[in-house]
Scaffold this active site. Sequence first.
Site, PDB file in Angstrom:
ATOM      1  N   LYS A  11       0.816  -1.187   0.000  1.00 35.22           N
ATOM      2  CA  LYS A  11       0.000   0.000   0.000  1.00 35.22           C
ATOM      3  C   LYS A  11       0.866   1.259   0.000  1.00 35.22           C
ATOM      4  CE  LYS A  11      -3.484  -2.205   2.857  1.00 35.22           C
ATOM      5  NZ  LYS A  11      -4.093  -2.227   4.200  1.00 35.22           N
ATOM      6  N   LYS A  29      17.157   2.800   2.651  1.00 31.81           N
ATOM      7  CA  LYS A  29      17.925   2.756   3.890  1.00 31.81           C
ATOM      8  C   LYS A  29      19.163   1.898   3.634  1.00 31.81           C
ATOM      9  CE  LYS A  29      13.932   3.003   6.980  1.00 31.81           C
ATOM     10  NZ  LYS A  29      13.234   2.242   8.058  1.00 31.81           N
ATOM     11  N   GLU A  64       8.265   2.200  -5.360  1.00 32.81           N
ATOM     12  CA  GLU A  64       8.227   1.789  -3.954  1.00 32.81           C
ATOM     13  C   GLU A  64       8.249   3.008  -3.039  1.00 32.81           C
ATOM     14  OE1 GLU A  64       7.726  -0.460  -1.898  1.00 32.81           O
ATOM     15  OE2 GLU A  64       8.667  -2.356  -2.386  1.00 32.81           O
ATOM     16  N   ASP A  65       7.763   2.824  -1.820  1.00 37.38           N
ATOM     17  CA  ASP A  65       7.873   3.872  -0.821  1.00 37.38           C
ATOM     18  C   ASP A  65       9.214   3.803  -0.110  1.00 37.38           C
ATOM     19  OD1 ASP A  65       7.173   1.463   0.427  1.00 37.38           O
ATOM     20  OD2 ASP A  65       5.839   2.399   1.888  1.00 37.38           O
ATOM     21  N   ASP A 122      14.015  -1.351   2.636  1.00 42.56           N
ATOM     22  CA  ASP A 122      14.728  -1.681   3.872  1.00 42.56           C
ATOM     23  C   ASP A 122      15.761  -2.757   3.558  1.00 42.56           C
ATOM     24  OD1 ASP A 122      13.548  -0.101   6.078  1.00 42.56           O
ATOM     25  OD2 ASP A 122      11.697  -1.120   5.520  1.00 42.56           O
ATOM     26  N   PHE A 133      12.953   3.899  12.215  1.00 33.92           N
ATOM     27  CA  PHE A 133      11.556   3.594  11.912  1.00 33.92           C
ATOM     28  C   PHE A 133      10.876   4.883  11.468  1.00 33.92           C
ATOM     29  CE2 PHE A 133       7.128   2.703  12.576  1.00 33.92           C
ATOM     30  CZ  PHE A 133       7.029   1.453  12.000  1.00 33.92           C
TER      31      PHE A 133
END
Length: 184
Positions: free
Chosen positions: A47, A135, A103-104, A107, A156
């Site tokens: 999402k 990241k 993509e957002d 990781d 985070f």
Amino acid sequence: MDAKDMADGLEKVLVTEERIKARLEELAAEIDADYAGRDLLLVGVLKGAVMVMADLARRLHHPCEMDWMAVSSYGAGTTSSGVVRILKDLDADISGRNVLIVEDVIDSGLTLSWLVGNLRSRGPESVEICTMVRKPLALDIELDVKYVGFDLPNEFIVGYGLDYAEKYRNLPFIGTLAPHMYQR
């Protein structure tokens, strides 16, 4: 929703709304130049990519198509199970197409690496990646990412599509939650 709506729940803003908008303009210009005269299919990863994909697509100056996928390697937990499941597959046939995965955040890169392999097996002309956030210190696998909005520390983060327990995606900036918001 903005920073004042978060009260003491927001630790700090890492990337402002203005910086996001400016970087999206730059990314769109790069993508326009790279795909000039070629078809382009944007594939958003649900999402989190909803905000990035919508804003990026509106800044592109040539036609593109959009499709969506949802994949999971987390199950009900917060750490990857190592097994990737497709929850929603593409509607379009991508054979011979130029695919740009949007993509957002990246990781570990493990799920995205699996997704790239899966899409490449479908016979596209090309598969590239565009992410708003990478990241680098969290990466467990080498992943070729053509378009990166921002490299951020391994913290985070929430906002601009990124969530905690399905909340905070609608923040117009990227920030960190105060620890009391997620440490129970």
